[in-house]
Enzyme design. Structure first.
Site, PDB file in Angstrom:
ATOM      1  N   CYS A 137      -1.346  -3.426  -7.374  1.00 50.17           N
ATOM      2  CA  CYS A 137      -1.081  -2.168  -8.071  1.00 50.17           C
ATOM      3  C   CYS A 137       0.297  -1.618  -7.694  1.00 50.17           C
ATOM      4  CB  CYS A 137      -2.165  -1.146  -7.759  1.00 50.17           C
ATOM      5  SG  CYS A 137      -1.863   0.429  -8.551  1.00 50.17           S
ATOM      6  N   CYS A 140       0.402   2.169  -7.389  1.00 51.47           N
ATOM      7  CA  CYS A 140      -0.204   2.740  -6.170  1.00 51.47           C
ATOM      8  C   CYS A 140       0.710   2.519  -4.972  1.00 51.47           C
ATOM      9  CB  CYS A 140      -1.534   2.079  -5.847  1.00 51.47           C
ATOM     10  SG  CYS A 140      -2.600   1.796  -7.226  1.00 51.47           S
ATOM     11  N   ASP A 141       1.284   1.335  -4.867  1.00 56.50           N
ATOM     12  CA  ASP A 141       1.916   0.918  -3.618  1.00 56.50           C
ATOM     13  C   ASP A 141       3.432   0.743  -3.676  1.00 56.50           C
ATOM     14  OD1 ASP A 141      -0.646   0.835  -2.548  1.00 56.50           O
ATOM     15  OD2 ASP A 141      -0.943  -1.234  -3.161  1.00 56.50           O
TER      16      ASP A 141
END
Ligand code: NDP
Length: 316
Positions: A137, A140-141
């Site tokens: 992701c 997300c990261d």
């Protein structure tokens, strides 16, 4: 023990749209969010193709708004997941589910909107370093790799979208596509090709992810020539598609070979009366937020009609 009319499992665009329609039809839906409240869209950036948002909207905001809309009509949203199901094959029968907290729920209809999850390559070094620099992701990261060099695997729309997203944060993105072409739409390919800090490598796969406890690099392999090359990176993003979240329904519902739930004709009906499926869990073809929302609406309408038909079946 709790008795419900309609239980919705999963909280992506399909689940929340089903909830909006079911609540407005007075089915008093309860929705279990699952492990990823808001679903896959909470891991995306701009959603530019959902009708009604001329300037686009970011995925997490859209999901919060969908939840609020579902709650406005009386949907009860519970953060938790369903561990086990026991379907009744009888028309009008009661289905039983067990939640993660051990609670038993009896319900006359169920809408399954559990979506799909990211796939990984499955090689040992990738698995070992998940959470240590390997991620599925970018949204997300990606932030953790600000100003650093990263790599990304995949050639579909997700990969193209994530590569351009990462290119805004990271100094360089090496993008590995296993074929000599990308599967992504022409528009997305165009974006990738026009991003100067994306280094696109065709016919290239990961041979090994390097690093003991954190990602320090990758060894890439050209699958035509067999030649290998090592590069230093700190983050590796996998964007190679998804698999349906249907583990708990295996052997209990009709599915295809890949585990997608089979629905009948144009409806959302499964092979079990009173059990409906909507969104990515039953769609490997379109997989868009708007199509998921559309099938969520259909599932609620199908459930409403089904519940209305039960008294007739019982002769009342
Ligand atoms: P896709 O299944 O479309 O693409 C997967 C990609 O990963 C392919 O390039 C595939 O290669 C590659 N791949 C699969 N397995 C491996 C492996 N083991 N090693 C290396 N590469 C691998 O998945 P997406 O998640 O990209 O997209 C899913 C759906 O969602 C699509 O319909 C897409 O259009 C849609 N989507 C739409 C967006 C938008 O409209 N904004 C954004 C994101 C997704 P190969 O081609 O060789 O099989």
């Amino acid at each position: 023990m709790e008795n419900l009319e309609t239980l919705i499992i999963g909280s992506g665009p399909a689940g929340y749209t089903a909830a909006i329609y079911a609540a407005r039809a007075d089915l008093k839906p309860v929705i279990y969010t699952g492990l990823e409240p808001g679903g896959q869209l909470t891991t995306t950036t701009e959603v530019d193709n959902f009708p009604g948002y001329p300037q686009g909207i970011d995925g997490p905001t859209m999901m919060v708004q969908l939840q609020e809309q579902a709650e406005r009509f009386g949907t009860e949203v519970r953060v938790g997941f369903i561990n086990n199901v026991e379907f009744s094959s009888k028309y009008g029968g009661i289905h039983k589910v067990i939640t993660d907290s051990g609670k038993e729920i009896n319900t006359r209809s169920i809408i399954i909107s559990t979506g799909a999850s990211a796939k990984y390559l499955g090689i040992p070094s990738e698995q070992r370093l998940r959470g240590g620099g390997v991620s599925a992701c970018a949204v997300c990261d990606g932030f953790f790799y600000k100003g650093q060099e990263v790599a990304l695997v995949g050639g579909g729309d997700t990969a193209a979208e994530e590569a351009t997203y990462l290119a805004k944060i990271c100094s360089k993105v090496t993008m590995l596509v296993r074929k000599d072409h990308m599967r992504a739409s022409k528009a997305m390919q165009h974006r990738v090709n026009n991003t100067s800090n994306i280094d696109l490598k065709y016919n290239t796969e990961i041979d090994e992810v390097l690093g003991e406890n954190v990602v320090e690099g990758i060894r890439m392999k050209n699958n035509i020539t067999g030649s290998t090359e090592e590069i230093k990176i700190t983050g590796l993003f996998i964007a190679i598609g998804h698999k349906p979240n249907t583990e708990i329904f295996k052997g209990k519902l009709e599915m295809d070979q890949e585990g997608y739930i089979i629905t009948k004709g144009k409806s959302t009906s499964t092979n079990i009366p009173g059990v409906f499926a909507s969104g990515d869990v039953q769609d490997k073809e379109y997989r868009q937020a708007v199509t998921a929302a559309g099938t969520g609406c259909m599932a609620a309408l199908d459930a409403e009609r089904y519940l209305q038909s039960i008294p007739n079946v019982n002769g009342s």
